[in-house]
Scaffold this motif. Sequence first.
Motif, PDB file in Angstrom:
ATOM      1  N   UNK A 116       0.719  -1.300  -0.135  1.00 59.44           N
ATOM      2  CA  UNK A 116       0.083  -0.351   0.325  1.00 59.44           C
ATOM      3  C   UNK A 116       1.032   1.117  -0.387  1.00 59.44           C
ATOM      4  N   UNK A 117       2.268   1.055   0.273  1.00 62.16           N
ATOM      5  CA  UNK A 117       2.768   1.803   0.220  1.00 62.16           C
ATOM      6  C   UNK A 117       2.765   2.941  -0.816  1.00 62.16           C
ATOM      7  N   UNK A 118       3.340   2.336  -2.048  1.00 62.36           N
ATOM      8  CA  UNK A 118       3.454   3.251  -2.752  1.00 62.36           C
ATOM      9  C   UNK A 118       2.286   4.113  -3.523  1.00 62.36           C
ATOM     10  N   UNK A 119       1.233   3.449  -2.830  1.00 64.26           N
ATOM     11  CA  UNK A 119       0.147   4.177  -3.776  1.00 64.26           C
ATOM     12  C   UNK A 119      -0.795   5.503  -2.537  1.00 64.26           C
ATOM     13  N   UNK A 120      -0.249   5.129  -1.155  1.00 61.08           N
ATOM     14  CA  UNK A 120      -0.377   5.864  -0.345  1.00 61.08           C
ATOM     15  C   UNK A 120       0.804   7.147  -0.240  1.00 61.08           C
ATOM     16  N   UNK A 121       1.646   6.554  -0.305  1.00 57.42           N
ATOM     17  CA  UNK A 121       2.810   8.122  -0.526  1.00 57.42           C
ATOM     18  C   UNK A 121       2.841   9.510  -0.962  1.00 57.42           C
ATOM     19  N   UNK A 122       2.563   9.078  -2.270  1.00 60.80           N
ATOM     20  CA  UNK A 122       1.611  10.992  -2.483  1.00 60.80           C
ATOM     21  C   UNK A 122       1.173  11.393  -1.686  1.00 60.80           C
ATOM     22  N   UNK A 123      -0.282  11.176  -1.700  1.00 62.29           N
ATOM     23  CA  UNK A 123      -1.266  12.086  -0.958  1.00 62.29           C
ATOM     24  C   UNK A 123      -0.118  12.382   0.197  1.00 62.29           C
ATOM     25  N   UNK A 124       0.198  11.241   1.475  1.00 59.42           N
ATOM     26  CA  UNK A 124       0.475  11.425   2.258  1.00 59.42           C
ATOM     27  C   UNK A 124       1.905  12.575   2.608  1.00 59.42           C
ATOM     28  N   UNK A 125       2.877  12.046   1.346  1.00 63.07           N
ATOM     29  CA  UNK A 125       3.395  13.880   1.265  1.00 63.07           C
ATOM     30  C   UNK A 125       2.630  15.119   0.692  1.00 63.07           C
ATOM     31  N   UNK A 126       1.816  15.201   0.153  1.00 61.45           N
ATOM     32  CA  UNK A 126       0.718  16.641   0.392  1.00 61.45           C
ATOM     33  C   UNK A 126       0.548  17.223   1.010  1.00 61.45           C
ATOM     34  N   UNK A 140      14.873  -6.000  16.374  1.00 63.74           N
ATOM     35  CA  UNK A 140      14.660  -6.607  15.261  1.00 63.74           C
ATOM     36  C   UNK A 140      13.491  -6.001  14.962  1.00 63.74           C
ATOM     37  N   UNK A 141      11.950  -6.248  15.654  1.00 63.39           N
ATOM     38  CA  UNK A 141      10.503  -5.631  15.748  1.00 63.39           C
ATOM     39  C   UNK A 141      10.460  -4.029  15.135  1.00 63.39           C
ATOM     40  N   UNK A 142      11.220  -3.421  15.799  1.00 63.79           N
ATOM     41  CA  UNK A 142      11.626  -2.093  16.510  1.00 63.79           C
ATOM     42  C   UNK A 142      12.105  -1.799  14.744  1.00 63.79           C
ATOM     43  N   UNK A 143      13.141  -2.453  14.708  1.00 60.52           N
ATOM     44  CA  UNK A 143      13.479  -1.863  13.321  1.00 60.52           C
ATOM     45  C   UNK A 143      12.681  -1.786  12.387  1.00 60.52           C
ATOM     46  N   UNK A 144      11.897  -3.242  12.532  1.00 61.04           N
ATOM     47  CA  UNK A 144      11.138  -3.479  10.979  1.00 61.04           C
ATOM     48  C   UNK A 144       9.822  -2.479  10.809  1.00 61.04           C
ATOM     49  N   UNK A 145       9.634  -1.525  12.435  1.00 58.07           N
ATOM     50  CA  UNK A 145       8.589  -1.439  11.771  1.00 58.07           C
ATOM     51  C   UNK A 145       8.554   0.436  12.120  1.00 58.07           C
ATOM     52  N   UNK A 146       9.698   0.584  12.278  1.00 56.40           N
ATOM     53  CA  UNK A 146      10.625   2.034  12.221  1.00 56.40           C
ATOM     54  C   UNK A 146      10.603   2.438  10.613  1.00 56.40           C
ATOM     55  N   UNK A 147      11.173   0.988   9.434  1.00 57.55           N
ATOM     56  CA  UNK A 147      11.368   1.265   8.090  1.00 57.55           C
ATOM     57  C   UNK A 147      10.105   1.520   7.437  1.00 57.55           C
ATOM     58  N   UNK A 148       9.155   0.318   8.081  1.00 60.94           N
ATOM     59  CA  UNK A 148       7.237   0.238   7.267  1.00 60.94           C
ATOM     60  C   UNK A 148       6.534   1.913   7.464  1.00 60.94           C
ATOM     61  N   UNK A 149       7.169   2.142   9.159  1.00 61.99           N
ATOM     62  CA  UNK A 149       6.587   3.393   9.148  1.00 61.99           C
ATOM     63  C   UNK A 149       7.030   4.710   8.047  1.00 61.99           C
ATOM     64  N   UNK A 150       8.348   4.735   7.973  1.00 61.89           N
ATOM     65  CA  UNK A 150       9.202   6.173   6.518  1.00 61.89           C
ATOM     66  C   UNK A 150       8.583   5.305   5.771  1.00 61.89           C
ATOM     67  N   UNK A 151       8.197   3.756   5.490  1.00 63.75           N
ATOM     68  CA  UNK A 151       7.581   3.939   3.650  1.00 63.75           C
ATOM     69  C   UNK A 151       6.375   5.151   3.964  1.00 63.75           C
ATOM     70  N   UNK A 152       5.715   5.053   4.875  1.00 64.39           N
ATOM     71  CA  UNK A 152       4.476   6.651   4.822  1.00 64.39           C
ATOM     72  C   UNK A 152       5.078   7.425   5.301  1.00 64.39           C
ATOM     73  N   UNK A 153       5.671   7.978   6.010  1.00 58.07           N
ATOM     74  CA  UNK A 153       5.506   9.416   6.298  1.00 58.07           C
ATOM     75  C   UNK A 153       6.900   9.566   6.679  1.00 58.07           C
ATOM     76  N   UNK A 154       7.310  10.942   6.050  1.00 58.82           N
ATOM     77  CA  UNK A 154       9.151  11.092   6.042  1.00 58.82           C
ATOM     78  C   UNK A 154       9.213  12.404   7.371  1.00 58.82           C
TER      79      UNK A 154
END
Length: 117
Positions: free
Chosen positions: A9-19, A79-93
């Motif tokens: 879902x990240x590529x679909x939603x990230x342009x909207x979230x970036x705006x 490891x869980x924290x790193x994965x959650x952080x990386x996933x969060x960064x796919x959506x939010x900057x």
Amino acid sequence: MRYIKFKALAPKLSPLIEEIQLKANTSSQYSVLLSDCQNCYLQQRQILMDQYVQMNVNALNNFTELSTMLRNGCSYIIQLSQQEYQLFKLFFNCYSISLRSLLQYFGNIFYKYIRPL
């Protein structure tokens, strides 16, 4: 499985979230909207991951030595924290205090498990 659908879902939603993030710097309404988006995202992650984290932490009971259990538990939480952080960064900057709260929540699951030991 817990990451695949969100990553898809990240590529679909990230342009909207970036705006929204760009406009959040100049508009309080967009700032509130961004905060709501982050909170909704993190609430869904917590709902999705809660039982999974509980199950993995409870599985640490299989280790007979305390040091091995603690090492594996800490490694899992990191490891869980790193994965959650990386996933969060796919959506939010931008930074979110709510992300920190989610990661602390997962850490507390482990802490509550080892506390009686």
